[in-house]
Design a protein around this motif. Structure first.
Motif, PDB file in Angstrom:
ATOM      1  N   GLU A 106      43.933  44.817  37.086  1.00  0.00           N
ATOM      2  CA  GLU A 106      42.999  45.348  38.083  1.00  0.00           C
ATOM      3  C   GLU A 106      43.207  44.682  39.433  1.00  0.00           C
ATOM      4  N   LEU A 107      43.396  43.368  39.414  1.00  0.00           N
ATOM      5  CA  LEU A 107      43.615  42.646  40.664  1.00  0.00           C
ATOM      6  C   LEU A 107      44.942  43.042  41.302  1.00  0.00           C
ATOM      7  N   MET A 108      45.980  43.194  40.488  1.00  0.00           N
ATOM      8  CA  MET A 108      47.282  43.595  41.008  1.00  0.00           C
ATOM      9  C   MET A 108      47.213  44.984  41.631  1.00  0.00           C
ATOM     10  N   LYS A 109      46.476  45.872  41.022  1.00  0.00           N
ATOM     11  CA  LYS A 109      46.315  47.219  41.576  1.00  0.00           C
ATOM     12  C   LYS A 109      45.592  47.153  42.915  1.00  0.00           C
ATOM     13  N   THR A 110      44.561  46.319  42.988  1.00  0.00           N
ATOM     14  CA  THR A 110      43.808  46.161  44.234  1.00  0.00           C
ATOM     15  C   THR A 110      44.667  45.525  45.315  1.00  0.00           C
TER      16      THR A 110
END
Length: 253
Positions: free
Chosen positions: A110-114
């Motif tokens: 999720e953080l990488m996508k953000t």
């Protein structure tokens, strides 16, 4: 010095200026460096960007302590990634673990996508994970480009055996760059250059300066009683310059 990266971690505009003056190649910006670093405010980031030309990676950590985050802490972390992306930070420095000491791949994805479009460093959550080799592989799967690590020890010198192993894994697989941190000095860099293929180094180069306060009310701590309210940690440009010189001299060999 293109082959090498000298990153300076700091928590003030004054330290950022000193790091650039000494020849750092990149900044890791945080708040409360004395507690290992937590997320900085946007105003600090903006001031650093106004005063320095170096790329900035922002350490994002909602609190002091371990890396097992509640849903509220994770929501804060994810929002901070978004905010600093909008502000133009070169990258973020993040890490989330599960109870069993493995990377929390769901949260990390999720953080990488953000953070899409930004560089990402996996911070020293890596140093307290259960299986560093598996965590290294997972970091590569996530698209993380750098891992900041002391080799799972209190200092990078103590962690030298694992750092060597990880560096060899990096050379073999083309995975995330290994960046040695914790206890890095110009002398330590020199030893690492002799014994490893590691090309990225992370240091604070900090010195303690005395507060300008003349009136001092002792015995009223604002935080930990062991910490003086009248001592300030700042980056020493001379130490940064010495570290840069060590790398530059090795570049010429």
């Amino acid at each position: 010095m293109e082959r090498y990266m000298l990153e300076c971690c700091l928590d003030s505009v004054e330290s950022a200026i000193e790091a650039e003056k000494g020849g750092a190649g990149r900044l890791e910006l945080c708040a409360s460096l004395i507690t290992g670093g937590i997320s900085p405010g946007l105003a600090l980031y903006e001031q650093v960007r106004e005063c320095c030309t170096l790329p900035v990676r922002v350490l994002l950590r909602p609190r002091f302590g371990d890396f097992l985050y509640t849903e509220y802490e994770f929501a804060i972390l994810k929002r901070e990634v978004s905010l600093f992306r909008e502000k133009g930070a070169e990258g973020v420095v993040i890490g989330c673990l599960k109870e069993d000491g493995t990377l929390d791949m769901e949260q990390m994805r999720e953080l990488m996508k953000t953070a899409e479009g930004m560089k990402v460093t996996l911070h020293r959550a890596f140093d307290v994970c259960a299986d560093p080799v598996r965590a290294y592989e997972q970091a590569g799967e996530l698209g993380i480009d750098t891992i900041l690590t002391s080799g799972q020890e209190s200092s990078c010198l103590a962690g030298l055996p694992l750092l060597k192993r990880l560096s060899e894994l990096q050379q073999k697989t083309g995975g995330p760059q290994i960046m040695a941190g914790a206890g890095v000095t110009p002398e330590v860099i020199g030893r690492f250059l002799e014994e490893t293929d590691i090309t990225c180094y992370h240091l604070s180069a900090k010195k303690t300066i005395d507060s300008g306060m003349r009136y001092r009310k002792e015995g009223v701590p604002m935080g930990l009683p062991s910490l003086s309210e009248y001592s300030i940690l700042r980056t020493d440009s001379r130490v940064v310059a010495k570290a840069r010189k060590v790398l530059a001299e090795h570049e010429e060999i």
